[in-house]
Write a protein that holds these residues in place. Sequence first.
Motif, short mmCIF file in Angstrom:
data_model
loop_
_atom_site.label_atom_id
_atom_site.label_comp_id
_atom_site.label_asym_id
_atom_site.label_seq_id
_atom_site.Cartn_x
_atom_site.Cartn_y
_atom_site.Cartn_z
N PRO A 1 0.82 -1.23 0.00
CA PRO A 1 0.00 0.00 0.00
C PRO A 1 0.85 1.28 0.00
O PRO A 1 2.03 1.26 0.34
CB PRO A 1 -0.80 -0.09 1.30
N ARG A 2 0.20 2.38 -0.32
CA ARG A 2 0.84 3.70 -0.25
C ARG A 2 1.14 4.05 1.20
O ARG A 2 0.42 3.66 2.10
CB ARG A 2 -0.11 4.78 -0.78
N LEU A 3 2.21 4.82 1.39
CA LEU A 3 2.56 5.26 2.74
C LEU A 3 3.56 6.41 2.65
O LEU A 3 4.45 6.39 1.80
CB LEU A 3 3.17 4.12 3.55
N LYS A 4 3.42 7.37 3.54
CA LYS A 4 4.42 8.42 3.65
C LYS A 4 5.14 8.21 4.97
O LYS A 4 4.51 8.13 6.03
CB LYS A 4 3.75 9.80 3.63
N ASN A 5 6.47 8.06 4.91
CA ASN A 5 7.26 7.95 6.14
C ASN A 5 8.69 8.40 5.89
O ASN A 5 9.20 8.31 4.78
CB ASN A 5 7.22 6.53 6.72
N ASP A 6 9.33 8.89 6.90
CA ASP A 6 10.75 9.26 6.85
C ASP A 6 11.12 10.08 5.61
O ASP A 6 12.07 9.79 4.92
CB ASP A 6 11.63 8.01 6.93
N ASN A 7 10.31 11.09 5.33
CA ASN A 7 10.55 12.01 4.22
C ASN A 7 10.39 11.37 2.84
O ASN A 7 10.83 11.94 1.84
CB ASN A 7 11.92 12.68 4.32
N TYR A 8 9.81 10.19 2.76
CA TYR A 8 9.54 9.54 1.48
C TYR A 8 8.06 9.28 1.35
O TYR A 8 7.38 8.96 2.33
CB TYR A 8 10.31 8.22 1.35
N ASP B 1 10.16 -10.44 -6.03
CA ASP B 1 10.70 -9.19 -6.56
C ASP B 1 9.64 -8.12 -6.43
O ASP B 1 8.48 -8.32 -6.79
CB ASP B 1 11.11 -9.35 -8.02
N LEU B 2 10.05 -6.98 -5.90
CA LEU B 2 9.15 -5.85 -5.70
C LEU B 2 9.53 -4.71 -6.62
O LEU B 2 10.73 -4.50 -6.88
CB LEU B 2 9.25 -5.35 -4.25
N THR B 3 8.55 -3.96 -7.07
CA THR B 3 8.81 -2.68 -7.71
C THR B 3 8.33 -1.63 -6.73
O THR B 3 7.13 -1.54 -6.42
CB THR B 3 8.06 -2.55 -9.06
N ILE B 4 9.28 -0.89 -6.19
CA ILE B 4 8.99 0.14 -5.18
C ILE B 4 8.97 1.49 -5.91
O ILE B 4 9.97 1.89 -6.51
CB ILE B 4 10.06 0.14 -4.07
N ARG B 5 7.85 2.17 -5.84
CA ARG B 5 7.70 3.50 -6.45
C ARG B 5 7.74 4.52 -5.34
O ARG B 5 6.96 4.43 -4.38
CB ARG B 5 6.39 3.58 -7.22
N PHE B 6 8.62 5.51 -5.44
CA PHE B 6 8.76 6.46 -4.33
C PHE B 6 9.26 7.81 -4.84
O PHE B 6 9.81 7.92 -5.94
CB PHE B 6 9.73 5.92 -3.28
N SER B 7 9.06 8.80 -4.00
CA SER B 7 9.63 10.14 -4.23
C SER B 7 9.83 10.77 -2.87
O SER B 7 9.31 10.30 -1.85
CB SER B 7 8.70 10.99 -5.10
N LEU B 8 10.59 11.85 -2.86
CA LEU B 8 10.72 12.61 -1.61
C LEU B 8 9.37 13.22 -1.29
O LEU B 8 8.66 13.69 -2.18
CB LEU B 8 11.79 13.69 -1.75
N ALA B 9 9.01 13.22 -0.02
CA ALA B 9 7.71 13.76 0.38
C ALA B 9 7.76 15.28 0.43
O ALA B 9 8.77 15.89 0.57
CB ALA B 9 7.32 13.21 1.74
#
Length: 131
Positions: free
Chosen positions: A88-95, A123-131
């Motif tokens: 699931p989506r999550l915002k943590n530790d500036n990400y 295998d995971l595909t992790i999608r992220f950006s700086l928050a």
Amino acid sequence: MDMQRALRARLLADDLVSALASGRVFWGIRPPKSLLPAITLNVIPTVLAEHMKGQQSLQFFRVQMDSWGDSYAAAQALVDAALACLLPRLKNDNYYFRTASATVPRDLSEETTAGTIHRKQTDLTIRFSLA
């Protein structure tokens, strides 16, 4: 904090993963003779997403996750808990982690002199950006 530390912190902060792995979430290899169950994470080579002005803010990292257990059920329970935490989506530790995707876990159990070590690999595909 970099994405790898933030991803590990996300797993360690999850109640079920924490209860099952007791803090044993490692980047790279699992320390010799470490207790089970445990999780190891490894970045799979990935191309950094770019556009005409440089790197995109939204990045896609491929991560190999191995869930280790002293029984098949323990390895399965840990991979299930980790996927429930990471998908699931999550915002943590500036990400800001977007919805992740995963392959169906592979069974890679092995016999050792100490007995069978059960391992589920996905295998995971992790999608992220700086928050």
